[in-house]
Design an enzyme around this catalytic site. Structure first.
Site, PDB file in Angstrom:
ATOM      1  N   LYS A 131     -10.905  -2.678   8.100  1.00 55.23           N
ATOM      2  CA  LYS A 131     -10.178  -1.443   7.308  1.00 55.23           C
ATOM      3  C   LYS A 131      -9.401  -0.667   8.427  1.00 55.23           C
ATOM      4  O   LYS A 131      -8.507  -0.144   8.030  1.00 55.23           O
ATOM      5  CB  LYS A 131     -11.335  -0.853   6.534  1.00 55.23           C
ATOM      6  CG  LYS A 131     -12.135  -1.760   5.627  1.00 55.23           C
ATOM      7  CD  LYS A 131     -11.001  -2.152   4.537  1.00 55.23           C
ATOM      8  CE  LYS A 131     -11.598  -2.814   3.349  1.00 55.23           C
ATOM      9  NZ  LYS A 131     -10.564  -3.144   2.223  1.00 55.23           N
ATOM     10  N   TYR A 184     -16.495  -4.800   8.796  1.00 56.90           N
ATOM     11  CA  TYR A 184     -15.856  -4.168   7.712  1.00 56.90           C
ATOM     12  C   TYR A 184     -14.991  -3.229   8.304  1.00 56.90           C
ATOM     13  O   TYR A 184     -13.763  -2.823   7.952  1.00 56.90           O
ATOM     14  CB  TYR A 184     -16.900  -3.851   6.774  1.00 56.90           C
ATOM     15  CG  TYR A 184     -16.015  -2.798   5.662  1.00 56.90           C
ATOM     16  CD1 TYR A 184     -15.835  -3.606   4.424  1.00 56.90           C
ATOM     17  CD2 TYR A 184     -16.125  -1.597   5.093  1.00 56.90           C
ATOM     18  CE1 TYR A 184     -15.335  -3.066   3.354  1.00 56.90           C
ATOM     19  CE2 TYR A 184     -15.856  -0.964   4.171  1.00 56.90           C
ATOM     20  CZ  TYR A 184     -15.219  -1.796   3.061  1.00 56.90           C
ATOM     21  OH  TYR A 184     -14.817  -1.293   2.025  1.00 56.90           O
TER      22      TYR A 184
HETATM   23  N1  LIG Z   1     -16.485  -0.022  -4.163  1.00 55.50           N
HETATM   24  C1  LIG Z   1     -16.407   0.785  -3.054  1.00 55.50           C
HETATM   25  O1  LIG Z   1     -17.300   1.992  -3.001  1.00 55.50           O
HETATM   26  C2  LIG Z   1     -15.156   0.759  -2.123  1.00 55.50           C
HETATM   27  C3  LIG Z   1     -15.117   1.716  -1.223  1.00 55.50           C
HETATM   28  C4  LIG Z   1     -14.084   1.629  -0.246  1.00 55.50           C
HETATM   29  C5  LIG Z   1     -13.316   0.769  -0.139  1.00 55.50           C
HETATM   30  N2  LIG Z   1     -13.501  -0.471  -1.373  1.00 55.50           N
HETATM   31  C6  LIG Z   1     -12.448  -1.521  -1.143  1.00 55.50           C
HETATM   32  O2  LIG Z   1     -11.995  -1.797  -2.577  1.00 55.50           O
HETATM   33  C7  LIG Z   1     -11.580  -3.089  -2.698  1.00 55.50           C
HETATM   34  C8  LIG Z   1     -12.355  -3.677  -3.940  1.00 55.50           C
HETATM   35  O3  LIG Z   1     -13.799  -3.249  -3.936  1.00 55.50           O
HETATM   36  P1  LIG Z   1     -14.702  -3.459  -5.106  1.00 55.50           P
HETATM   37  O4  LIG Z   1     -15.792  -2.629  -4.805  1.00 55.50           O
HETATM   38  O5  LIG Z   1     -13.871  -3.450  -6.418  1.00 55.50           O
HETATM   39  O6  LIG Z   1     -15.056  -5.000  -4.975  1.00 55.50           O
HETATM   40  P2  LIG Z   1     -15.695  -6.038  -5.796  1.00 55.50           P
HETATM   41  O7  LIG Z   1     -16.620  -6.890  -5.061  1.00 55.50           O
HETATM   42  O8  LIG Z   1     -16.065  -5.678  -7.083  1.00 55.50           O
HETATM   43  O9  LIG Z   1     -14.071  -6.915  -6.031  1.00 55.50           O
HETATM   44  C9  LIG Z   1     -13.969  -7.645  -4.812  1.00 55.50           C
HETATM   45  C10 LIG Z   1     -12.816  -8.899  -5.506  1.00 55.50           C
HETATM   46  O10 LIG Z   1     -12.321  -9.671  -4.159  1.00 55.50           O
HETATM   47  C11 LIG Z   1     -12.610 -10.948  -4.392  1.00 55.50           C
HETATM   48  N3  LIG Z   1     -12.302 -11.616  -3.206  1.00 55.50           N
HETATM   49  C12 LIG Z   1     -13.242 -11.834  -2.328  1.00 55.50           C
HETATM   50  N4  LIG Z   1     -13.022 -12.493  -1.288  1.00 55.50           N
HETATM   51  C13 LIG Z   1     -11.415 -13.148  -1.783  1.00 55.50           C
HETATM   52  C14 LIG Z   1     -10.440 -13.745  -0.920  1.00 55.50           C
HETATM   53  N5  LIG Z   1     -10.775 -14.485   0.167  1.00 55.50           N
HETATM   54  N6  LIG Z   1      -9.314 -14.024  -1.550  1.00 55.50           N
HETATM   55  C15 LIG Z   1      -9.007 -13.457  -2.843  1.00 55.50           C
HETATM   56  N7  LIG Z   1     -10.074 -12.635  -3.577  1.00 55.50           N
HETATM   57  C16 LIG Z   1     -11.122 -12.302  -2.873  1.00 55.50           C
HETATM   58  C17 LIG Z   1     -13.718 -11.072  -5.175  1.00 55.50           C
HETATM   59  O11 LIG Z   1     -13.888 -12.215  -5.914  1.00 55.50           O
HETATM   60  C18 LIG Z   1     -14.069  -9.925  -5.938  1.00 55.50           C
HETATM   61  O12 LIG Z   1     -13.076 -10.418  -7.351  1.00 55.50           O
HETATM   62  C19 LIG Z   1     -12.238  -3.746  -1.266  1.00 55.50           C
HETATM   63  O13 LIG Z   1     -11.163  -3.849  -0.390  1.00 55.50           O
HETATM   64  C20 LIG Z   1     -13.224  -2.870  -0.675  1.00 55.50           C
HETATM   65  O14 LIG Z   1     -13.438  -2.890   0.595  1.00 55.50           O
HETATM   66  C21 LIG Z   1     -14.204  -0.269  -1.985  1.00 55.50           C
END
Ligand SMILES: NC(=O)c1ccc[n+]([C@@H]2O[C@H](COP(=O)([O-])OP(=O)(O)OC[C@H]3O[C@@H](n4cnc5c(N)ncnc54)[C@H](O)[C@@H]3O)[C@@H](O)[C@H]2O)c1
Length: 255
Positions: free
Chosen positions: A164, A160
């Site tokens: 990133k 990851y």
């Molecule tokens: N939640 C956190 O604390 C956090 C922190 C830092 C970064 N992020 C980043 O924020 C973004 C969203 O995270 P989240 O927590 O909302 O996650 P989440 O799991 O709720 O949502 C991720 C979405 O991406 C979709 N997805 C997965 N693989 C895919 C693909 N190959 N093609 C298209 N869609 C795909 C999933 O179906 C899901 O709807 C990510 O990039 C994550 O790395 C999240």
């Protein structure tokens, strides 16, 4: 988020918009007047997001997209033009990664899938959105990075963090290469945000309370905290900002 008109007559594509932060961001774009292509590899999630947007009076269409599939990403960008006539904003938000997995326990297939979805998916998005944006007079790309892979080193997040970190550098590269063509490209780095992805971690009450107390903001982030920042970076309000990585983490990385 209060409804407004910052993105009236604009078209936004949001990947991974079927849940969590992507869903909140797609809804926020729509609430500000954008027509939104809601892309996700899980079509039910994308359809639910579109349902919520249209119920609130917004305009959106869902798009089954695996961002690791080059042809699917091309089709996703073309869908913006077919349905809404243009493409002004791309938010590369989708990710996949084995979390809480040290490098030695990460299979080569897991590593490759992480890079394919989380990094190459951003490359494909930029590759097919930029020419359309240039034809339309310019555009804004907002990539989703993470404090893990930028300022923070989270234990057991090898694949990851590598992906990133790549997103941060790719963001800078797009900014320098296409700035003169009217493309701005920035990234957002969330800290711990309450979504389905972090629910298992936060379910442990003692651990969750320990983590929360260390945050200067005194709380975990909500998807709207990140959506607000994405809209700022996609809007004319940030027109002199490009190649930057905005950290939204409740102060975690300054402690
Ligand atoms: N939640 C956190 O604390 C956090 C922190 C830092 C970064 N992020 C980043 O924020 C973004 C969203 O995270 P989240 O927590 O909302 O996650 P989440 O799991 O709720 O949502 C991720 C979405 O991406 C979709 N997805 C997965 N693989 C895919 C693909 N190959 N093609 C298209 N869609 C795909 C999933 O179906 C899901 O709807 C990510 O990039 C994550 O790395 C999240």
């Amino acid at each position: 988020m209060t409804a407004g008109s910052r993105f009236q007559r604009q078209v936004a594509v949001v990947t991974g918009a079927g849940s969590g932060i992507g869903r909140a961001t797609a809804a926020a774009f729509a609430a500000e007047g954008a027509s939104v292509v809601v892309a996700d590899v899980v079509i039910e999630g994308a359809d639910d997001t579109v349902g919520a947007i249209t119920a609130a009076g917004g305009t959106a269409v869902s798009c089954l997209t695996d961002v690791a599939d080059e042809e699917a990403v091309k089709v996703m960008c073309e869908k913006a033009v077919e349905h809404f006539g243009r493409l002004d904003v791309l938010h590369n938000n989708a990710y996949w990664a084995p979390l809480h997995r040290p490098l030695l326990e990460t299979s080569t297939e897991e590593w490759q899938r992480t890079i394919d979805v989380t990094l190459t998916g951003v490359f494909f998005g930029c590759k097919y959105a930029i020419p359309i944006m240039i034809d339309g007079g310019g555009g804004a790309i907002v990539n989703r990075a993470s404090i893990a892979g930028f300022l923070d080193a989270t234990p057991n997040f090898a694949a990851y963090m590598a992906a990133k970190g790549g997103v941060v550098q790719l963001t800078r590269s797009v900014a320098v290469d296409y700035g003169s063509a009217g493309i701005r490209c920035n990234a957002v780095c969330p800290g711990l945000i309450r979504t389905a992805a972090t629910a298992p971690l936060l379910a442990d009450e003692q651990r969750s309370e320990r983590l929360r107390r260390r945050l200067p903001a005194g709380r975990f982030g909500e998807p709207d905290d990140i959506a607000n920042a994405v809209l700022y970076l996609a809007s004319a309000e940030s027109s002199y900002m490009t190649g930057q990585t905005l950290v939204i983490d409740g102060g975690k990385t300054i402690t």
